[in-house]
Motif scaffolding. Sequence first.
Motif, mmCIF file in Angstrom:
data_model
loop_
_atom_site.group_PDB
_atom_site.id
_atom_site.type_symbol
_atom_site.label_atom_id
_atom_site.label_comp_id
_atom_site.label_asym_id
_atom_site.label_seq_id
_atom_site.Cartn_x
_atom_site.Cartn_y
_atom_site.Cartn_z
ATOM 1 N N ILE A 6 33.392 2.795 40.011
ATOM 2 C CA ILE A 6 34.503 3.457 40.085
ATOM 3 C C ILE A 6 35.393 2.895 40.783
ATOM 4 O O ILE A 6 37.087 2.463 40.457
ATOM 5 C CB ILE A 6 33.795 4.326 40.675
ATOM 6 N N LEU A 7 34.514 2.165 41.601
ATOM 7 C CA LEU A 7 35.673 0.742 42.216
ATOM 8 C C LEU A 7 36.818 0.221 41.332
ATOM 9 O O LEU A 7 37.653 -0.328 41.396
ATOM 10 C CB LEU A 7 34.859 -0.390 43.006
ATOM 11 N N ILE A 8 35.844 -0.666 40.244
ATOM 12 C CA ILE A 8 37.096 -1.468 39.559
ATOM 13 C C ILE A 8 37.600 -0.358 38.505
ATOM 14 O O ILE A 8 38.632 -0.707 38.388
ATOM 15 C CB ILE A 8 35.396 -1.963 38.432
ATOM 16 N N ALA A 9 36.999 1.007 38.045
ATOM 17 C CA ALA A 9 38.802 1.715 37.494
ATOM 18 C C ALA A 9 39.671 1.843 38.288
ATOM 19 O O ALA A 9 40.814 1.897 37.937
ATOM 20 C CB ALA A 9 37.454 2.996 37.308
ATOM 21 N N ILE A 10 39.537 2.217 39.339
ATOM 22 C CA ILE A 10 40.117 2.054 40.695
ATOM 23 C C ILE A 10 41.794 1.093 40.471
ATOM 24 O O ILE A 10 43.066 1.720 40.847
ATOM 25 C CB ILE A 10 39.847 2.550 41.808
ATOM 26 N N LEU A 13 43.126 0.696 37.815
ATOM 27 C CA LEU A 13 44.214 1.848 37.793
ATOM 28 C C LEU A 13 45.251 1.455 38.474
ATOM 29 O O LEU A 13 47.000 1.602 37.946
ATOM 30 C CB LEU A 13 43.474 3.212 38.316
ATOM 31 N N LEU A 14 45.097 0.799 39.895
ATOM 32 C CA LEU A 14 46.866 0.405 40.835
ATOM 33 C C LEU A 14 47.004 -0.776 39.881
ATOM 34 O O LEU A 14 48.184 -0.578 40.124
ATOM 35 C CB LEU A 14 45.843 0.413 41.746
ATOM 36 N N GLY A 15 46.307 -1.731 39.286
ATOM 37 C CA GLY A 15 46.728 -2.569 39.127
ATOM 38 C C GLY A 15 47.699 -2.812 37.928
ATOM 39 O O GLY A 15 48.736 -2.779 37.979
ATOM 40 N N GLY A 16 47.289 -1.309 37.052
ATOM 41 C CA GLY A 16 47.666 -1.405 35.864
ATOM 42 C C GLY A 16 49.255 -0.285 36.410
ATOM 43 O O GLY A 16 50.595 -0.750 35.547
ATOM 44 N N GLY A 17 49.281 0.344 37.690
ATOM 45 C CA GLY A 17 50.432 0.970 37.715
ATOM 46 C C GLY A 17 51.728 0.570 38.337
ATOM 47 O O GLY A 17 52.512 0.162 38.227
ATOM 48 N N GLY A 18 50.950 -1.172 39.376
ATOM 49 C CA GLY A 18 51.441 -1.674 39.664
ATOM 50 C C GLY A 18 52.247 -1.873 38.522
ATOM 51 O O GLY A 18 53.475 -2.629 38.961
ATOM 52 N N PHE A 19 51.967 -2.459 37.608
ATOM 53 C CA PHE A 19 53.043 -3.831 36.061
ATOM 54 C C PHE A 19 53.726 -2.803 35.412
ATOM 55 O O PHE A 19 54.232 -3.580 35.303
ATOM 56 C CB PHE A 19 51.007 -4.473 35.752
ATOM 57 N N ALA A 20 53.469 -1.663 35.249
ATOM 58 C CA ALA A 20 54.406 -0.678 34.538
ATOM 59 C C ALA A 20 55.693 -0.400 35.967
ATOM 60 O O ALA A 20 56.292 -0.366 34.836
ATOM 61 C CB ALA A 20 53.632 0.970 34.221
ATOM 62 N N GLY A 21 55.027 -0.422 36.621
ATOM 63 C CA GLY A 21 56.352 -0.019 37.673
ATOM 64 C C GLY A 21 56.999 -1.132 37.578
ATOM 65 O O GLY A 21 58.511 -1.840 37.743
#
Length: 150
Positions: A6-10, A13-21
């Motif tokens: 769950i920690l790796i998934a979070i 998700l945060l890293g992917g969102g930051g990269f997309a932003g």
Amino acid sequence: MKKIIILIAILLLLGGGGFAGWWFFLKAPDSEEEIIEEIPEIPSAFLEFPPTVIHLIKEGIVTHHVTVKITIEVAEGPDLINAERWQIRLQNDFMTELHSLYYYRYFTQNGYTSEKITKRLIDVADKVMGKGVVRNVELLVEGITKPSNS
């Protein structure tokens, strides 16, 4: 073990969102993008109306004669041709508007030309020619005289 997944998934998700932003909002655009050419502005042409006398009336008596000259600015080409076709109607509508404006005392206290008067003349031109055809209206007061009976 479940907590680690769950920690790796979070984190993903945060890293992917930051990269997309960063990719969509903060990254500088590539220089290879297509450059859109600006449409060249059509040069202005000016149409002068002959000087006209406007009578200022107070309590039924003519107090002053104001000689005005109006010049309108339009784009060259079809707009100028249409303005020349509608010149007589424009002049009549301008004079009607000036008579109504100069009748009110508060317009004459600040002088015979103001932004309000110019704006109203542009509104009149928009009604006759269509919105945006007339770029500007210049009102020039050539003389103010008193009638011989006052």
